[in-house]
Design a protein around this motif. Sequence first.
Motif, PDB file in Angstrom:
ATOM      1  N   LEU A   1     -28.747  36.759  18.509  1.00  0.00           N
ATOM      2  CA  LEU A   1     -29.388  38.056  18.731  1.00  0.00           C
ATOM      3  C   LEU A   1     -28.417  39.155  19.122  1.00  0.00           C
ATOM      4  O   LEU A   1     -28.764  40.340  19.056  1.00  0.00           O
ATOM      5  N   ALA A   2     -27.232  38.796  19.555  1.00  0.00           N
ATOM      6  CA  ALA A   2     -26.244  39.795  19.996  1.00  0.00           C
ATOM      7  C   ALA A   2     -24.868  39.396  19.460  1.00  0.00           C
ATOM      8  O   ALA A   2     -24.621  38.219  19.178  1.00  0.00           O
ATOM      9  N   PRO A   3     -23.962  40.349  19.329  1.00  0.00           N
ATOM     10  CA  PRO A   3     -22.614  40.018  18.837  1.00  0.00           C
ATOM     11  C   PRO A   3     -21.873  39.093  19.797  1.00  0.00           C
ATOM     12  O   PRO A   3     -22.058  39.160  21.020  1.00  0.00           O
ATOM     13  N   ARG A   4     -21.051  38.241  19.214  1.00  0.00           N
ATOM     14  CA  ARG A   4     -20.184  37.366  19.994  1.00  0.00           C
ATOM     15  C   ARG A   4     -18.996  38.166  20.536  1.00  0.00           C
ATOM     16  O   ARG A   4     -18.524  39.109  19.896  1.00  0.00           O
ATOM     17  N   ILE A   5     -18.502  37.804  21.710  1.00  0.00           N
ATOM     18  CA  ILE A   5     -17.300  38.435  22.264  1.00  0.00           C
ATOM     19  C   ILE A   5     -16.092  37.637  21.768  1.00  0.00           C
ATOM     20  O   ILE A   5     -15.654  36.664  22.398  1.00  0.00           O
ATOM     21  N   ASP A   6     -15.553  38.025  20.635  1.00  0.00           N
ATOM     22  CA  ASP A   6     -14.464  37.261  20.021  1.00  0.00           C
ATOM     23  C   ASP A   6     -13.145  37.409  20.774  1.00  0.00           C
ATOM     24  O   ASP A   6     -12.268  36.547  20.654  1.00  0.00           O
ATOM     25  N   THR A   7     -12.996  38.495  21.522  1.00  0.00           N
ATOM     26  CA  THR A   7     -11.720  38.759  22.207  1.00  0.00           C
ATOM     27  C   THR A   7     -11.698  38.223  23.635  1.00  0.00           C
ATOM     28  O   THR A   7     -10.751  38.489  24.368  1.00  0.00           O
ATOM     29  N   LEU A   8     -12.706  37.476  24.032  1.00  0.00           N
ATOM     30  CA  LEU A   8     -12.801  36.996  25.404  1.00  0.00           C
ATOM     31  C   LEU A   8     -11.615  36.109  25.768  1.00  0.00           C
ATOM     32  O   LEU A   8     -11.219  35.230  24.994  1.00  0.00           O
TER      33      LEU A   8
ATOM     34  N   ILE B   1     -40.471  42.861  24.550  1.00  0.00           N
ATOM     35  CA  ILE B   1     -41.301  42.380  25.658  1.00  0.00           C
ATOM     36  C   ILE B   1     -40.464  42.240  26.925  1.00  0.00           C
ATOM     37  O   ILE B   1     -40.838  42.703  27.997  1.00  0.00           O
ATOM     38  N   HIS B   2     -39.293  41.605  26.775  1.00  0.00           N
ATOM     39  CA  HIS B   2     -38.399  41.372  27.911  1.00  0.00           C
ATOM     40  C   HIS B   2     -37.457  42.560  28.094  1.00  0.00           C
ATOM     41  O   HIS B   2     -37.149  43.277  27.139  1.00  0.00           O
ATOM     42  N   VAL B   3     -36.995  42.761  29.315  1.00  0.00           N
ATOM     43  CA  VAL B   3     -35.979  43.791  29.572  1.00  0.00           C
ATOM     44  C   VAL B   3     -34.732  43.481  28.742  1.00  0.00           C
ATOM     45  O   VAL B   3     -34.291  42.326  28.676  1.00  0.00           O
ATOM     46  N   ASN B   4     -34.180  44.486  28.100  1.00  0.00           N
ATOM     47  CA  ASN B   4     -32.964  44.289  27.318  1.00  0.00           C
ATOM     48  C   ASN B   4     -31.779  44.058  28.245  1.00  0.00           C
ATOM     49  O   ASN B   4     -31.550  44.840  29.171  1.00  0.00           O
ATOM     50  N   GLY B   5     -31.029  43.000  27.993  1.00  0.00           N
ATOM     51  CA  GLY B   5     -29.819  42.736  28.752  1.00  0.00           C
ATOM     52  C   GLY B   5     -28.585  43.069  27.935  1.00  0.00           C
ATOM     53  O   GLY B   5     -28.677  43.490  26.781  1.00  0.00           O
ATOM     54  N   TRP B   6     -27.410  42.866  28.528  1.00  0.00           N
ATOM     55  CA  TRP B   6     -26.164  43.148  27.821  1.00  0.00           C
ATOM     56  C   TRP B   6     -24.978  42.545  28.569  1.00  0.00           C
ATOM     57  O   TRP B   6     -25.073  42.175  29.737  1.00  0.00           O
ATOM     58  N   LEU B   7     -23.856  42.476  27.861  1.00  0.00           N
ATOM     59  CA  LEU B   7     -22.551  42.209  28.450  1.00  0.00           C
ATOM     60  C   LEU B   7     -21.646  43.395  28.122  1.00  0.00           C
ATOM     61  O   LEU B   7     -21.778  44.007  27.053  1.00  0.00           O
ATOM     62  N   PHE B   8     -20.732  43.694  29.032  1.00  0.00           N
ATOM     63  CA  PHE B   8     -19.807  44.815  28.847  1.00  0.00           C
ATOM     64  C   PHE B   8     -18.400  44.284  29.064  1.00  0.00           C
ATOM     65  O   PHE B   8     -18.056  43.843  30.162  1.00  0.00           O
ATOM     66  N   HIS B   9     -17.582  44.330  27.985  1.00  0.00           N
ATOM     67  CA  HIS B   9     -16.248  43.735  28.017  1.00  0.00           C
ATOM     68  C   HIS B   9     -15.280  44.636  27.273  1.00  0.00           C
ATOM     69  O   HIS B   9     -15.516  45.003  26.111  1.00  0.00           O
ATOM     70  N   ASN B  10     -14.208  45.018  27.921  1.00  0.00           N
ATOM     71  CA  ASN B  10     -13.182  45.858  27.288  1.00  0.00           C
ATOM     72  C   ASN B  10     -13.783  47.099  26.624  1.00  0.00           C
ATOM     73  O   ASN B  10     -13.437  47.454  25.494  1.00  0.00           O
ATOM     74  N   ASN B  11     -14.713  47.727  27.338  1.00  0.00           N
ATOM     75  CA  ASN B  11     -15.368  48.963  26.890  1.00  0.00           C
ATOM     76  C   ASN B  11     -16.186  48.795  25.621  1.00  0.00           C
ATOM     77  O   ASN B  11     -16.389  49.745  24.870  1.00  0.00           O
TER      78      ASN B  11
END
Length: 207
Positions: free
Chosen positions: A155-162, A193-203
Amino acid sequence: MKSMTLLLIALIPGISAAENILINSNKLFNFAETVYPNFFSPAGVETTTLDEYLVRYYPNTDTYIGTKDKGVYVYGNVFGGLLNAGVITDFIESEVNSDELLARLFANVQSNVQVYGTGTVISILSDDLNGSRHQRFIIELKSKQTLLIAHNIDLAPRIDTLALNDQIEFFGEYEWNDQGGIIHWTHHDPDAIHVNGWLFHNNVIYQ
């Protein structure tokens, strides 16, 4: 106009990094939409990134509001171009670090609570491929509590640069386990329905 905005923003000197910058930026943007609707309309537009800045663009008023670390900037003809408007705490009270809340949830064996925070990546695990695919890694808070991040990459992009020691800001749902807890729902809800979440990495916002 967007290319001009990028050029002008790039000329502004940076400010030292701040914790919970996306949480506080969104809080500021929501405040601006509520208090100054004649400048920032329509409300609820998506937060995006431009260079090292977090930005919302308002097509009805053809204006921008953005942050870089603690600084606040607005852009548009009504402002005479690009304007340094001050710092986030000139307008709102910053959200404090949520380590205390997360420690309380862990101690009280609580789950299904929407939380935010910032941590350091200390371990990168293999993806969970059972059912919906999840990128998994462990972060450590300043309090030393550890959290498993289970990020749905269907459902969300992968953090490939982690990488190890990276800083991650998160907004998701806390689920208790005996290792410190799990953060999931770090993505948008396609059913709204659910609150949208997120991750924030390297802007970059991963939602």
